[in-house]
Design a protein around this motif. Structure first.
Motif, short mmCIF file in Angstrom:
data_model
loop_
_atom_site.label_atom_id
_atom_site.label_comp_id
_atom_site.label_asym_id
_atom_site.label_seq_id
_atom_site.Cartn_x
_atom_site.Cartn_y
_atom_site.Cartn_z
N GLN A 173 0.83 -1.21 0.00
CA GLN A 173 0.00 0.00 0.00
C GLN A 173 0.87 1.26 0.00
N PHE A 174 1.96 1.20 0.72
CA PHE A 174 2.91 2.31 0.74
C PHE A 174 3.53 2.49 -0.64
N ALA A 175 3.93 1.40 -1.28
CA ALA A 175 4.55 1.46 -2.60
C ALA A 175 3.58 2.02 -3.64
N MET A 176 2.32 1.70 -3.50
CA MET A 176 1.31 2.16 -4.47
C MET A 176 1.23 3.68 -4.50
N GLY A 177 1.63 4.32 -3.41
CA GLY A 177 1.54 5.78 -3.33
C GLY A 177 2.65 6.52 -4.03
N PHE A 178 3.77 5.84 -4.35
CA PHE A 178 4.88 6.57 -4.97
C PHE A 178 5.43 5.92 -6.22
N TRP A 179 4.99 4.70 -6.55
CA TRP A 179 5.60 3.98 -7.67
C TRP A 179 5.37 4.70 -9.00
N ALA A 180 6.16 4.37 -10.00
CA ALA A 180 6.17 5.10 -11.26
C ALA A 180 4.97 4.80 -12.16
N TRP A 181 4.24 3.75 -11.87
CA TRP A 181 2.99 3.48 -12.59
C TRP A 181 1.99 2.89 -11.62
N PRO A 182 0.70 2.88 -11.94
CA PRO A 182 -0.31 2.40 -10.99
C PRO A 182 -0.10 0.93 -10.63
N ILE A 228 13.38 -4.40 -19.74
CA ILE A 228 12.72 -3.38 -18.92
C ILE A 228 12.82 -2.02 -19.59
N SER A 229 13.99 -1.70 -20.14
CA SER A 229 14.18 -0.40 -20.80
C SER A 229 13.24 -0.26 -22.00
N VAL A 230 13.16 -1.30 -22.81
CA VAL A 230 12.26 -1.28 -23.96
C VAL A 230 10.80 -1.15 -23.49
N SER A 231 10.48 -1.85 -22.41
CA SER A 231 9.12 -1.81 -21.87
C SER A 231 8.74 -0.40 -21.42
N LEU A 232 9.67 0.27 -20.76
CA LEU A 232 9.41 1.63 -20.28
C LEU A 232 9.16 2.59 -21.43
N VAL A 233 9.86 2.36 -22.54
CA VAL A 233 9.65 3.21 -23.72
C VAL A 233 8.33 2.85 -24.39
N ALA A 234 8.10 1.55 -24.57
CA ALA A 234 6.89 1.11 -25.27
C ALA A 234 5.62 1.46 -24.51
N ARG A 235 5.67 1.41 -23.18
CA ARG A 235 4.49 1.67 -22.37
C ARG A 235 4.64 2.98 -21.59
N ARG A 236 5.27 3.97 -22.19
CA ARG A 236 5.50 5.25 -21.51
C ARG A 236 4.20 5.94 -21.12
N ASP A 237 3.12 5.63 -21.82
CA ASP A 237 1.84 6.23 -21.45
C ASP A 237 1.30 5.69 -20.13
N ASP A 238 1.84 4.56 -19.66
CA ASP A 238 1.42 4.02 -18.37
C ASP A 238 2.09 4.73 -17.20
N LEU A 239 3.16 5.45 -17.48
CA LEU A 239 3.94 6.09 -16.42
C LEU A 239 3.21 7.30 -15.84
N LEU A 240 3.37 7.49 -14.54
CA LEU A 240 2.80 8.64 -13.84
C LEU A 240 3.89 9.72 -13.75
N TRP A 241 3.93 10.57 -14.75
CA TRP A 241 5.03 11.52 -14.88
C TRP A 241 5.06 12.56 -13.78
N GLU A 242 3.95 12.74 -13.09
CA GLU A 242 3.94 13.74 -12.01
C GLU A 242 4.63 13.24 -10.75
N ARG A 243 4.94 11.96 -10.70
CA ARG A 243 5.60 11.40 -9.51
C ARG A 243 7.13 11.44 -9.68
N PRO A 244 7.86 11.90 -8.66
CA PRO A 244 9.32 11.94 -8.73
C PRO A 244 9.94 10.56 -9.00
N MET A 245 9.27 9.51 -8.53
CA MET A 245 9.79 8.16 -8.70
C MET A 245 9.95 7.79 -10.16
N THR A 246 9.11 8.36 -11.02
CA THR A 246 9.13 8.01 -12.43
C THR A 246 10.47 8.39 -13.07
#
Length: 280
Positions: A173-182, A228-246
């Protein structure tokens, strides 16, 4: 008189178990990469965010390389440090499964998932114990000693990844609050389990400086990092860019990819130098 069991042999049962695991990893990686939006139907449970599916699949890519390496290994010590990592990873996924049984689909994929993770941690741990005396703890005839500074740096990075993965797993639950995607509580724990892999592998660098003992493992980790690097590029729309963790995660993954690549090339160069010296 030395231990007669220290013949560095990979037992047939170890090869057969590794060979049996590979097809499951191949199928799982394919389903997660190819059909991330159909995981509820085709995989063990419905993964809401495709990037979570890709992250787990990336770990499986490294696992495929590792277990194929076990099947092909001529010496036990060349793969031994991967077994504790598999035990921790698979054990964590078993625990996460038992904690979230209501999230899983009642299909063939879940039955296979449950059978695999209910057995793999214990079987792999037993094989590691049985195989352990077979490591002569000596370098290959042509080998390279990993420089101490590299060993300590990578072990430190691994320790940080292991600690962070443990926090994510224990406090989803703690991780869900700051992780780079939901994340959900289940995917948070799966993510934490993936993060432990590099930590457990790299811990072996503290007492073993043989490059031959880590070559296959770092090749596997590099493949996972590329995936993982390719995944982050391919699914960049899943990222929560407003979070510093991203941004932090992108920097960490990119930095780890470069660092691991440089380390691997450095050790391969030392190995070639040792080969040339032997032939001279």
């Amino acid at each position: 008189m030395g231990d007669r069991r220290a013949d560095d042999r990979v037992l047939p049962i170890t090869r057969w178990v590794a060979l049996a695991i590979v097809p499951f990893l191949v199928v799982a990686a394919f389903l997660l990469f190819a059909f991330p939006q159909r995981t509820g139907e085709l995989f063990a449970w419905a993964i809401a965010v495709p990037l979570s599916a890709f992250f787990l699949a990336s770990a499986y890519v490294g696992g495929i390389w590792f277990f194929v390496g076990v099947v092909r290994a001529r010496r036990w010590h060349s793969v031994k440090h991967g077994f504790p990592a598999v035990v921790v990873f698979a054990g964590a996924l078993l625990l996460a499964t038992l904690l979230h049984l209501d999230r899983f689909s009642q299909n063939l994929s879940f039955a296979v998932w449950m059978a695999l993770y209910a057995t793999t941690p214990f079987v792999v741990a037993a094989l590691a114990v049985v195989q352990s005396p077979r490591d002569p703890r000596t370098p290959d005839s042509v080998d390279a000693a990993i420089p101490r500074r590299w060993r300590y740096v990578l072990a430190g990075i691994g320790a940080a990844a292991l600690a962070f993965g443990a926090v994510v797993f224990v406090a989803p639950q703690f991780a869900m609050g700051f992780w780079a995607w939901p994340l959900t509580p289940l995917t948070a724990q799966v993510t934490g389990a993936v993060l432990t892999l590099t930590g457990v592998v790299n811990a072996g660098l503290l007492w073993d400086d043989r490059w031959s003992a880590f070559r296959t493992l770092f090749q596997a980790q590099l493949l996972s990092l590329v995936a993982i690097s390719v995944s982050l590029v391919a699914r960049r729309d899943d990222l929560l860019w407003e979070r510093p963790m991203t941004f932090g995660l992108l920097v960490l993954v990119g930095g780890a990819l470069v660092l691991y690549a440089v380390f691997t090339l450095r050790c391969e160069a030392l190995s070639r130098r040792a080969t040339a010296s032997l032939r001279a």
